[in-house]
Design a protein around this motif. Structure first.
Motif, PDB file in Angstrom:
ATOM      1  N   ILE A 289       2.358   3.782   2.001  1.00 58.34           N
ATOM      2  CA  ILE A 289       2.620   4.171   3.292  1.00 58.34           C
ATOM      3  C   ILE A 289       4.256   4.214   3.370  1.00 58.34           C
TER       4      ILE A 289
ATOM      5  N   TRP B   9       5.787   4.022   9.885  1.00 58.75           N
ATOM      6  CA  TRP B   9       5.412   2.787  10.633  1.00 58.75           C
ATOM      7  C   TRP B   9       6.841   2.124  10.832  1.00 58.75           C
TER       8      TRP B   9
ATOM      9  N   TRP C 135      -1.691   7.818   5.239  1.00 54.91           N
ATOM     10  CA  TRP C 135      -0.630   8.021   5.917  1.00 54.91           C
ATOM     11  C   TRP C 135       0.138   9.325   5.760  1.00 54.91           C
TER      12      TRP C 135
ATOM     13  N   ASN D 157     -11.018  -3.932   4.464  1.00 54.49           N
ATOM     14  CA  ASN D 157      -9.839  -4.251   5.326  1.00 54.49           C
ATOM     15  C   ASN D 157      -9.941  -3.913   6.740  1.00 54.49           C
ATOM     16  N   GLU D 158      -9.684  -4.900   7.401  1.00 50.67           N
ATOM     17  CA  GLU D 158      -9.834  -4.714   9.039  1.00 50.67           C
ATOM     18  C   GLU D 158     -11.346  -4.206   9.501  1.00 50.67           C
TER      19      GLU D 158
ATOM     20  N   GLY E  72      -4.874  -2.765   2.959  1.00 54.56           N
ATOM     21  CA  GLY E  72      -4.270  -1.845   4.006  1.00 54.56           C
ATOM     22  C   GLY E  72      -5.241  -0.598   3.967  1.00 54.56           C
ATOM     23  N   ASN E  73      -4.729   0.029   4.906  1.00 49.56           N
ATOM     24  CA  ASN E  73      -5.506   1.702   5.300  1.00 49.56           C
ATOM     25  C   ASN E  73      -5.731   2.121   3.972  1.00 49.56           C
TER      26      ASN E  73
ATOM     27  N   GLU F 256       1.000  -1.087  -0.126  1.00 46.25           N
ATOM     28  CA  GLU F 256       0.029   0.103  -0.049  1.00 46.25           C
ATOM     29  C   GLU F 256       0.954   1.244  -0.208  1.00 46.25           C
TER      30      GLU F 256
ATOM     31  N   TYR G 144       0.594  -8.230  14.314  1.00 43.45           N
ATOM     32  CA  TYR G 144       1.506  -7.449  14.712  1.00 43.45           C
ATOM     33  C   TYR G 144       2.008  -7.679  16.090  1.00 43.45           C
TER      34      TYR G 144
ATOM     35  N   HIS H 196      -4.560 -10.752  11.034  1.00 40.74           N
ATOM     36  CA  HIS H 196      -3.474  -9.804  11.144  1.00 40.74           C
ATOM     37  C   HIS H 196      -2.877 -10.008  12.456  1.00 40.74           C
TER      38      HIS H 196
HETATM   39  O1  AHR Z   1       0.373  -2.361   7.515  1.00 37.90           O
HETATM   40  C1  AHR Z   1       0.330  -1.305   8.161  1.00 37.90           C
HETATM   41  C2  AHR Z   1      -1.341  -1.105   8.797  1.00 37.90           C
HETATM   42  O2  AHR Z   1      -1.706  -1.898   9.556  1.00 37.90           O
HETATM   43  C3  AHR Z   1      -2.116  -1.230   7.433  1.00 37.90           C
HETATM   44  O3  AHR Z   1      -2.626  -0.367   6.494  1.00 37.90           O
HETATM   45  C4  AHR Z   1      -3.481  -1.734   8.181  1.00 37.90           C
HETATM   46  O4  AHR Z   1      -4.442  -2.626   7.384  1.00 37.90           O
HETATM   47  C5  AHR Z   1      -3.082  -2.075   9.461  1.00 37.90           C
HETATM   48  O5  AHR Z   1      -3.685  -1.698  10.576  1.00 37.90           O
END
Ligand code: AHR
Length: 631
Positions: free
Chosen positions: A49, A494, A278, A367-368, A247-248, A47, A416, A414
């Motif tokens: 970002i 990020w 972003w 997305n999400e 993604g966002n 995406e 993280y 997802h």
């Molecule tokens: O990868 C960064 C962001 O993390 C993505 O845009 C989003 O889908 C997630 O929250």
């Protein structure tokens, strides 16, 4: 990609053996398949970002070619008045070359001559990389108030010396808007990023400019194409698919800022760009067709995410009549990707330069959407699902959050996390319902290290990948995120991104190398295995490539001590020479940077396998992939 250091590695193994504590045994029944493995497990998620496209993969060198401006002026553009030249620049909101680009930069020059030119300069994305003996292709839209044709001199200038490195002149700018092309060829100057672009005039008058563009040589020489070094790094990951456009970035902060694919196709002069989530504006130079061509270039399946009526500032579209235009937009988008030239949107794609339809298997809806506090996703998903399945029954549809009204084909999860969280959850999918939807781990990463992850993160990643591989009958696809980061100050939004770069260089993080290693050895079957006597920082997976008659053994020693592992293979003999690729570091904090890109890199060697039992010792903080040839 790999260094070969067989002797060193064997020596390392011996040293490590001396300090080994636990002795584990990994038994592999090579001929007993317990489940299929997904050959498409590893792909890319992408995406806009961290300046991933503009200022990254998309090779455009001019920063803000559309002349966006704010209170501080026209971003990244500056007025040039040489000698006694007098000029001023402003944004003209009434004059532009197209319906999409309604504004332009107006340069009014009141005093100038050949020795005292005036104009504007662009600083690029943290500079402009110039290589020796290289041709750069550029263009701009312009018009003038002069009755006779006006000339614009274009120069690439070295910031340090102030000298022009390459020049060209466009001499036919007239009173109506037109696109003017030029080429700039450098001589034998040294590589540098300390350069800028100037557009100069030497006759008083008014000049309007828009869409000023400059490209270096691109991957496969594509027009409007991508950076070669980054494409090569992505190709080395052997990606099976590309998840795009987010993604966002798909959703935008507001509904009006969503990825509106129809505004990203066709000539660049018809693309206005849009505000991304972003904190910067996207040129949309890398639009829907460019995403698809990127897939084609790297032989990836497109995994198309369609906007599903939810944007990040908690804006949503109610299911029912309100959502219908968005559903139709997604159907049009799928037709643009897959339709023949006899369909409306297939014909548009052909007119855009790509008559051949693209193959498409997966479409992700949103997305999400678990973050949508209106809880409208169930209804929104069902509406998209029914409409898409009615027209494209073979498409596999991916939900981004749990839904009840219909059963999605695939669910996107997802993760993280920190490394320790991944270490303790490598069995996450061991008990997943095999009768439920398949799993796509569409975004995941160990977030340790910035702007790119360190070795500790790579160990977390590799441990997690062993868990996904052991369950790759149900986890059919996975993609690390984010993929790209411009490492210049303020280039990143990020932490922990896979591949870092500036205007001229790029490097892979330890996590990148872990991806390359795992994705280079993907099998089609999961054989029966058992690990006994291992400590809690040893992780493994084994897959078999049936056609090639090979076993791929992945081992991760995430502890600070060596780990001894006996490999016992039955159900077929093993050839005496096995290939081993190893990624190792003295500490979890060791990492690669733009200035030290190769501190951690995979090392390839051959080890001797005597019979079907192999005494193996892994050094501390090590990821290994072994290829055993079956006889
Ligand atoms: O990868 C960064 C962001 O993390 C993505 O845009 C989003 O889908 C997630 O929250």
């Amino acid at each position: 990609m790999y260094k070969t250091r067989g002797v060193i590695l064997v020596a390392m193994l011996f040293c490590a053996r001396a300090g080994a504590q636990d002795r584990a045994t990994l038994t592999i029944h090579a001929d007993k398949r317990v489940a299929p493995a997904s050959p498409a497990l590893y792909g890319l998620m992408t995406e806009e970002i961290n300046y991933s496209y503009d200022g990254g993969l998309y090779a455009e060198m001019v920063n803000n070619r559309l002349f966006r401006n704010d209170w501080s002026g026209v971003l990244h553009w500056y007025l040039v008045e040489k000698g006694n030249a007098k000029a001023k620049m402003s944004i003209d909101r009434e004059a532009g070359p197209s319906a999409a680009l309604k504004t332009s930069l107006r340069l009014e020059t009141t005093q100038t001559d050949e020795q005292n030119p005036a104009g504007v300069l662009n600083e690029g994305y943290w500079g402009m990389e110039l290589r020796p003996n290289t041709t750069y292709k550029g263009s701009f839209y312009a018009k003038t108030d002069s009755a006779s044709p006006s000339a614009v001199m274009v120069r690439l200038v070295d910031n340090d010396s102030g000298k022009a490195v390459a020049t060209a002149t466009v001499s036919d700018v007239a009173q109506t808007w037109a696109q003017h092309a030029f080429t700039l060829k450098t001589a034998a100057a040294a590589n540098s990023t300390h350069n800028h672009l100037e557009l100069l005039v030497s006759r008083p008058g008014t000049l309007w400019l828009q869409l000023v563009s400059l490209f270096p040589p691109t991957y496969k020489d594509s027009l409007n194409g991508n950076r070669i070094d980054l494409m090569e790094k992505l190709a080395a990951m052997h990606p099976a698919f590309l998840r795009f456009p987010g993604g966002n970035y798909l959703e935008g902060d507001h509904i009006a800022d969503r990825f509106q694919w129809k505004k990203t196709v066709g000539p660049l002069v018809d693309r206005a760009g849009h505000q991304g989530p972003w904190r910067y504006y996207s040129s949309d130079g890398l639009g829907l067709l460019e995403f698809l061509e990127w897939c084609e270039d790297l032989n990836m399946q497109p995994l198309l995410a369609v906007y599903a009526g939810y944007s990040l500032a908690q804006e949503h579209v109610n299911p029912g009549m309100d959502l219908e235009p968005y559903v139709n937009d997604a159907l049009d988008e799928i037709e643009y990707v897959t339709g023949g030239t006899d369909t409306k949107w297939g014909a548009v794609r052909a007119a855009n330069g790509h008559p051949k339809p693209f193959s498409l298997k997966y479409v992700e809806i949103g997305n999400e959407d678990q973050f949508d506090r209106s809880r409208s996703y169930d209804g929104r998903f069902a509406q998209f699902y029914k409409a898409i399945k009615a027209k494209y029954p073979d498409l596999q549809l991916i939900a981004t959050a749990p839904v009840k009204s219909v059963r999605p084909d695939v669910i996107d999860d997802h993760f993280y996390r920190r490394a320790t969280e991944f270490f303790s959850d490598t069995g996450h999918y061991d008990k997943a319902d095999r009768k439920g939807p398949k799993i796509f781990v569409g975004e995941w990463a160990t977030r340790e290290g910035a702007p790119t992850p360190n070795m500790g993160a790579a160990l977390g990643d590799a441990a997690w990948m062993t868990g996904m591989e052991r369950n790759s009958d149900i986890v059919i696809m996975a993609s690390y995120a984010p993929l790209l980061v411009n490492v210049n100050p303020n280039g990143s939004q990020w932490e922990s991104d896979l591949i870092g770069y500036d205007a001229s260089r790029s490097y892979g993080s330890p996590s990148y190398y872990a991806q390359v290693m795992f994705a280079s050895y993907v099998g089609d079957a999961i054989p029966e295995t058992k690990l006994e006597g291992a400590g809690d920082r040893l992780f493994y997976s084994v897959t078999r490539n049936t056609a090639a008659k090979q076993l791929y053994v992945k081992l991760v020693n995430a502890s600070s001590s060596p780990a001894a592992v006996d490999l016992a293979v039955d159900g077929g003999g093993v050839a005496p020479a096995a290939k081993i690729v190893s990624l190792s570091a003295p500490d979890t904090q060791t990492t690669n940077t733009i200035n030290q890109p190769d501190r951690i890199a995979p090392v390839e060697s051959t080890i001797h396998v005597a019979g079907s039992l192999m005494h193996h010792v892994m050094p501390p903080y090590t990821i290994q992939v072994m290829r055993l040839d079956l006889r």
